[in-house]
Design a protein around this motif. Structure first.
Motif: not given
Length: 186
Positions: A123-149
């Motif tokens: 949940x914390x990671x998802x909150x971080x992704x949602x609050x990121x600047x829309x131009x941070x696509x690579x950072x968002x992808x990295x954060x997203x890939x850290x989420x447990x599937x």
């Protein structure tokens, strides 16, 4: 859900798995409207649509029906994921188990609270992704890939007692399951 939550806190959301096959669309729409009407009376709950099993299936999860609350809806009384053949046969004979379709209706706020309570660091990671600047696509992808599937049923629904079940006899199957796909082809 987090993006919706910012602007639609009081609204109702419908969550479905991508691999559901539903034969009768009109019946399905009627069922979703009924589910929305029921959940309006039960803030803090998640309503799952369960389907009466019409054959023994070991590749589906089952929901046990608890106390009846209305004509076709009940408290949920637990999940059993992919039982063996003998147990699935017992479930059908007992008549208190439905297939878990993973079609659910709830208030957005309820879903966010379940994620917050049961998903831990996810949940914390998802909150971080949602609050990121829309131009941070690579950072968002990295954060997203850290989420447990993990699926929503394992991450949230099996961990809460706040489940309602709407009983349905609609024609449904999980086409992500090979035997179900073969049944549709025949």
């Amino acid at each position: 859900s987090l993006k919706l939550y910012k602007n639609y806190r009081e609204d109702t959301v419908f969550i479905c798995s991508a691999d559901s096959y539903i034969k009768n669309e009109e019946e399905f729409v009627k069922l979703i409207r009924e589910a929305e009407s029921i959940i309006a009376q039960y803030k803090g709950k998640v309503l799952l649509i369960g389907v009466l099993p019409n054959y023994i299936e070991t590749g589906y999860g089952y929901i046990r029906l608890g106390t009846q609350l209305g004509q076709n809806y009940f408290h949920g009384d637990g999940f059993v994921e992919k039982p063996d053949h003998a147990r699935a046969q017992e479930f059908i004979a007992e008549g208190k188990y439905l297939w878990n379709t993973l079609l659910c209706v709830s208030h957005i706020e309820t879903m966010i609270n379940l994620y917050r309570t049961h998903w831990g660091d996810g949940f914390s990671v998802a909150e971080q992704i949602v609050s990121m600047n829309s131009h941070d696509d690579d950072l968002k992808r990295n954060k997203y890939s850290s989420l447990q599937n993990t699926s929503i049923d394992y991450a949230l629904l099996e961990k809460t007692d706040e489940i309602l079940v709407l009983k349905s006899s609609m024609e449904w199957c999980d086409i992500g399951h090979w035997r179900s796909f073969q049944r549709l082809q025949s």
